[in-house]
Motif scaffolding. Structure first.
Motif, PDB file in Angstrom:
ATOM      1  N   LEU A 154       0.802  -1.205   0.000  1.00  0.00           N
ATOM      2  CA  LEU A 154       0.095  -0.009  -0.053  1.00  0.00           C
ATOM      3  C   LEU A 154       0.757   1.370   0.082  1.00  0.00           C
ATOM      4  O   LEU A 154       0.370   2.081  -0.782  1.00  0.00           O
ATOM      5  N   GLU A 161       0.700   3.709  -3.137  1.00  0.00           N
ATOM      6  CA  GLU A 161       0.376   5.268  -3.116  1.00  0.00           C
ATOM      7  C   GLU A 161       1.452   6.082  -3.548  1.00  0.00           C
ATOM      8  O   GLU A 161       0.999   7.337  -3.879  1.00  0.00           O
ATOM      9  N   GLN A 187       0.858  -1.761  -6.823  1.00  0.00           N
ATOM     10  CA  GLN A 187      -0.549  -1.467  -7.155  1.00  0.00           C
ATOM     11  C   GLN A 187      -1.336  -2.980  -7.518  1.00  0.00           C
ATOM     12  O   GLN A 187      -2.203  -3.135  -7.097  1.00  0.00           O
ATOM     13  N   GLY A 226      -3.794  -5.128  -5.270  1.00  0.00           N
ATOM     14  CA  GLY A 226      -5.038  -5.517  -5.954  1.00  0.00           C
ATOM     15  C   GLY A 226      -5.438  -7.235  -5.954  1.00  0.00           C
ATOM     16  O   GLY A 226      -6.480  -7.390  -5.329  1.00  0.00           O
ATOM     17  N   TYR A 283      -6.374  -8.135  -2.343  1.00  0.00           N
ATOM     18  CA  TYR A 283      -7.746  -7.732  -2.105  1.00  0.00           C
ATOM     19  C   TYR A 283      -8.746  -8.697  -2.716  1.00  0.00           C
ATOM     20  O   TYR A 283      -9.760  -9.291  -2.083  1.00  0.00           O
ATOM     21  N   ASN A 310     -12.144  -7.629  -0.733  1.00  0.00           N
ATOM     22  CA  ASN A 310     -12.905  -6.328  -1.113  1.00  0.00           C
ATOM     23  C   ASN A 310     -12.721  -6.168  -2.540  1.00  0.00           C
ATOM     24  O   ASN A 310     -11.457  -5.784  -3.064  1.00  0.00           O
ATOM     25  N   GLU A 335     -12.168  -2.349  -3.869  1.00  0.00           N
ATOM     26  CA  GLU A 335     -10.692  -2.209  -3.661  1.00  0.00           C
ATOM     27  C   GLU A 335      -9.719  -2.857  -4.615  1.00  0.00           C
ATOM     28  O   GLU A 335      -8.692  -2.120  -5.065  1.00  0.00           O
ATOM     29  N   PHE A 369     -10.037  -1.266  -8.090  1.00  0.00           N
ATOM     30  CA  PHE A 369      -9.258   0.340  -7.845  1.00  0.00           C
ATOM     31  C   PHE A 369      -8.010  -0.235  -8.259  1.00  0.00           C
ATOM     32  O   PHE A 369      -7.525   0.585  -8.980  1.00  0.00           O
ATOM     33  N   TRP A 370      -7.360  -0.728  -7.394  1.00  0.00           N
ATOM     34  CA  TRP A 370      -5.807  -0.755  -7.453  1.00  0.00           C
ATOM     35  C   TRP A 370      -5.194  -1.605  -8.781  1.00  0.00           C
ATOM     36  O   TRP A 370      -4.449  -1.044  -9.470  1.00  0.00           O
ATOM     37  N   ALA A 427     -15.766   2.530  -8.232  1.00  0.00           N
ATOM     38  CA  ALA A 427     -14.246   2.067  -8.474  1.00  0.00           C
ATOM     39  C   ALA A 427     -13.696   2.921  -9.546  1.00  0.00           C
ATOM     40  O   ALA A 427     -12.352   3.415  -9.222  1.00  0.00           O
ATOM     41  N   ARG A 481     -13.289   6.407  -8.629  1.00  0.00           N
ATOM     42  CA  ARG A 481     -12.097   6.670  -7.751  1.00  0.00           C
ATOM     43  C   ARG A 481     -10.736   6.686  -8.259  1.00  0.00           C
ATOM     44  O   ARG A 481      -9.965   7.287  -8.028  1.00  0.00           O
TER      45      ARG A 481
END
Length: 289
Positions: free
Chosen positions: A207, A211, A218, A222, A225, A234, A237, A240-241, A276, A279
């Motif tokens: 993470l 970031e 990333q 992913g 998750y 998730n 999440e 998203f990644w 997602a 975001r």
């Protein structure tokens, strides 16, 4: 008949350098101290010229301070020789000046000398010596040196292979915010090399690197998750990644991220998918600012 005045190349260059120099204002008191032989002032004058894009005068003043044994000036002069700025490019002279600074325990020079040995720039390649200079800079808490030494331990190059030592060094650099170290530490946790396998720790370090824009971090985050490894499952999440990774990763890896993202998307509701995607788009837009 009027004749045009033609400037010789040397005259033209002299005038051009003079014009540049005039745009660089040196404090009179500082210049007086520098002319009197104060090495710290000479270094400050050199830095002022370098910031004013006058590399020739920067090199001249770095040389004066370097000749007086001023480590930072020796290091900067070495970089100018390495890059051929203000002086004729000369990797051997670069190595000599960088070594002089490194031998005074100046951490940036120790790191740079390690890199020169690592890549064989201006000297024969010697990974064992590279490791020693990285170690000296690492002991002064230089994050890049800690990372470089860790990679040597991980690969067993120039030092015996030692995953535990690599993990310790990666952690020190990671704690200072170095993204590459954060990612490599996460990989060691992910694979259980040198430290016990710990997906939760892997997720935390992925993470931090993710970031900071590391595409593989990333992607790996992913997948954690998506699979519920170290974190609760998730899929929002995960998407998203994976979507961020698909947008930032290049080459063949991009298709890998796209396929993983699309697999996750097939299990999302239209509403969750839209959230997602929105975001991810915002995250990428903020990174580009």
């Amino acid at each position: 008949m009027l004749r045009k005045r033609v400037l010789s190349v040397s005259t033209f260059l002299a005038l051009a350098l003079s014009a540049i120099a005039q745009t660089v204002k040196i404090d009179a008191t500082l210049l007086a101290r520098a002319n009197a032989g104060d090495a710290a002032s000479q270094f400050a004058v050199a830095q002022t010229y370098e910031k004013g894009n006058d590399a020739a005068n920067a090199a001249r003043w770095y040389q004066k301070a370097a000749d007086d044994g001023y480590a930072e000036a020796q290091y900067q002069l070495g970089l100018l020789y390495s890059n051929g700025k203000g002086v004729e490019q000369d990797q051997q002279k670069a190595a000599l000046w960088i070594r002089s600074a490194a031998e005074q325990n100046y951490a940036p020079a120790e790191l740079q000398l390690g890199l020169l040995y690592d890549h064989g720039d201006g000297m024969p390649q010697d990974i064992a010596r590279a490791a020693e200079w990285y170690r000296r800079a690492a002991l002064q808490n230089d994050a890049e040196a800690q990372f470089n030494l860790a990679t040597l331990y991980e690969r067993g190059q120039g030092v015996p292979q030692d995953y535990a030592q690599a993990a310790d060094l990666y952690r020190r650099a990671a704690d200072q915010g170095l993204a590459s170290a954060q990612f490599n530490l996460a990989l060691l946790y992910d694979n259980g090399q040198g430290i016990g396998r710990d997906y939760a720790q892997a997720a935390q370090w992925y993470l931090k690197a993710a970031e900071q824009g590391v595409p593989r971090a990333q992607y790996n985050l992913g997948t954690l998750y998506a699979n519920g490894q170290g974190v609760p499952v998730n899929l929002v999440e995960a998407y998203f990644w994976l979507d961020v990774a698909a947008s930032t990763w290049g080459g063949a890896h991009q298709q890998e991220a796209v396929q993983a993202r699309n697999t996750v998307a097939a299990h999302l509701s239209a509403d969750d998918l839209a959230k997602a995607q929105e975001r991810a788009a915002k995250w990428l837009a903020n990174r580009q600012k």
